[in-house]
Scaffold this motif. Structure first.
Motif, short mmCIF file in Angstrom:
data_model
loop_
_atom_site.label_atom_id
_atom_site.label_comp_id
_atom_site.label_asym_id
_atom_site.label_seq_id
_atom_site.Cartn_x
_atom_site.Cartn_y
_atom_site.Cartn_z
N THR A 22 39.23 46.55 25.91
CA THR A 22 40.08 45.48 26.01
C THR A 22 40.64 45.70 27.66
N ALA A 23 40.83 47.03 28.02
CA ALA A 23 41.52 47.32 29.65
C ALA A 23 40.62 46.96 30.51
N ILE A 24 39.01 47.29 30.34
CA ILE A 24 38.41 46.90 31.35
C ILE A 24 37.88 45.42 31.36
N THR A 25 38.26 44.80 30.13
CA THR A 25 37.85 43.12 30.17
C THR A 25 39.20 42.73 31.04
N THR A 26 40.48 43.08 30.77
CA THR A 26 41.71 42.65 31.50
C THR A 26 41.43 42.90 32.79
N LYS A 27 41.11 43.90 33.27
CA LYS A 27 41.07 44.13 34.62
C LYS A 27 40.04 43.33 35.40
N ASN A 28 38.97 43.14 35.05
CA ASN A 28 37.86 42.21 35.51
C ASN A 28 38.35 40.84 35.47
N THR A 29 38.92 40.43 34.35
CA THR A 29 39.20 38.86 34.46
C THR A 29 40.55 38.77 35.46
N LEU A 30 41.52 39.49 35.48
CA LEU A 30 42.41 39.53 36.52
C LEU A 30 41.82 39.40 38.13
N ALA A 91 41.74 51.74 44.75
CA ALA A 91 41.64 50.40 45.37
C ALA A 91 42.65 49.74 45.57
N LEU A 92 43.72 49.99 44.44
CA LEU A 92 45.27 49.63 44.80
C LEU A 92 46.02 50.27 45.78
N ARG A 93 45.54 51.45 45.83
CA ARG A 93 46.18 52.04 47.11
C ARG A 93 45.95 51.68 48.33
N LYS A 94 44.40 51.51 48.51
CA LYS A 94 43.77 51.17 49.68
C LYS A 94 43.66 49.49 50.10
N LYS A 181 49.75 37.17 41.02
CA LYS A 181 50.91 37.34 42.35
C LYS A 181 50.47 38.56 42.85
N PRO A 182 50.60 39.10 44.21
CA PRO A 182 50.47 40.29 44.36
C PRO A 182 51.22 41.30 43.78
N LYS A 183 52.61 41.38 43.70
CA LYS A 183 53.21 42.21 42.85
C LYS A 183 52.99 42.38 41.49
N ALA A 184 52.94 41.48 40.76
CA ALA A 184 52.34 41.26 39.26
C ALA A 184 50.90 41.92 39.16
N GLN A 185 50.09 41.54 40.04
CA GLN A 185 48.72 42.40 39.80
C GLN A 185 48.64 43.76 40.13
N ASN A 186 49.30 44.09 41.36
CA ASN A 186 49.51 45.59 41.35
C ASN A 186 50.02 46.36 40.35
N ILE A 187 50.81 46.01 39.83
CA ILE A 187 51.35 46.54 38.58
C ILE A 187 50.37 46.70 37.38
N ILE A 188 49.72 45.40 37.02
CA ILE A 188 48.94 45.36 36.04
C ILE A 188 47.63 46.30 36.24
N ILE A 191 48.82 49.74 35.97
CA ILE A 191 48.81 50.29 34.47
C ILE A 191 47.44 50.34 33.80
N THR A 192 46.44 49.41 34.32
CA THR A 192 45.25 49.53 33.79
C THR A 192 44.49 50.64 34.21
N GLY A 193 44.52 51.22 35.30
CA GLY A 193 43.86 52.16 35.77
C GLY A 193 44.42 53.54 35.09
N THR A 194 45.72 53.57 34.91
CA THR A 194 46.27 54.80 34.17
C THR A 194 46.04 54.53 32.86
N ILE A 195 45.73 53.71 32.25
CA ILE A 195 45.33 53.54 30.82
C ILE A 195 43.84 54.06 30.49
N LEU A 196 42.96 53.59 31.52
CA LEU A 196 41.59 54.03 31.57
C LEU A 196 41.44 55.50 31.59
N ILE A 197 42.28 56.03 32.38
CA ILE A 197 42.22 57.53 32.61
C ILE A 197 42.75 58.35 31.33
#
Length: 210
Positions: A22-30, A91-94, A181-188, A191-197
């Motif tokens: 679910t996490a990876i599907t959410t990330k790739n959909t966004l 990728a989020l940081r860069k 939206k840039p801010k919302a996507q950055n947050i999501i 969160i997704t990256g942290t969840i995957l780790i």
């Protein structure tokens, strides 16, 4: 096969529980839109069909009962999840402003890897093999041949997963105007990256099943 309708109901509740798929599907959909999400889900379903075949042929039992093989799959899967999570956070940081042509090229290239990410995330997770070997037998007569029942239940589980992800990806895509939206996507994405780790670390710490 016994209590098929109960099996279907149980599958539904298990499928909608959030996990690495679910996490990876959410990330790739966004990031890549509906196409990216569906490719990821398709990769997951292809992996589930392989898990089904392995369960039917008894290969999953060998993996689960062999500590070394289980550990190999476990750590490879854990490293892959941590890699995906770290890659998302990096990728989020860069993230920088990019020319539209370059961005389109990058998006097309990355979109082709969505299937691979969905496939590898699921196929390298030994807990899926454990699930098939502990969940499916509960709905089969122990004295009967398990080949056909396991095959039917595995395919049913895969089809239900495909239907769920089709609805889930469509929902995420519908509300993506806000979520992109840039801010919302950055947050999501964070969160997704942290969840995957987190899932990767949790998988790595799982004890082998003997």
């Amino acid at each position: 096969m016994e209590n098929f309708y109960l099996f279907v109901a149980m599958c539904f509740f298990l499928i909608i529980l959030p996990g690495p798929d679910t996490a990876i599907t959410t990330k790739n959909t966004l990031i890549f839109g509906r196409s990216g999400g569906l490719k990821t889900a398709f990769g997951t379903c292809c992996a589930l069909l392989i898990h089904t075949s392995a369960a039917v042929l008894g290969l999953s039992a060998i993996i689960v009962k062999t500590a070394l093989l289980f550990s190999v799959f476990k750590y490879i899967g854990a490293v892959y999840l941590i890699y995906l999570g770290a890659k998302t956070l990096w990728a989020l940081r860069k993230k920088e402003e990019t020319a539209s042509v370059e961005m389109d090229t990058k998006m097309q290239f990355e979109n082709t890897s969505c299937f691979k990410q969905g496939f590898l995330t699921n196929i390298l997770n030994p807990k899926v093999a454990v699930f098939f070997l502990t969940f499916l037998p509960q709905f089969v007569d122990s004295e009967s041949n398990t080949f056909i029942p396991f095959l039917i239940m595995g395919i049913t589980y895969t089809v239900l997963t495909a239907i769920w992800f089709l609805l889930y990806v469509s929902l995420i895509n519908q509300i993506s105007s806000f979520m992109k939206k840039p801010k919302a996507q950055n947050i999501i994405e964070g969160i997704t990256g942290t969840i995957l780790i987190g899932f990767g670390i949790k998988l790595a710490l799982e004890k082998s099943h003997n």
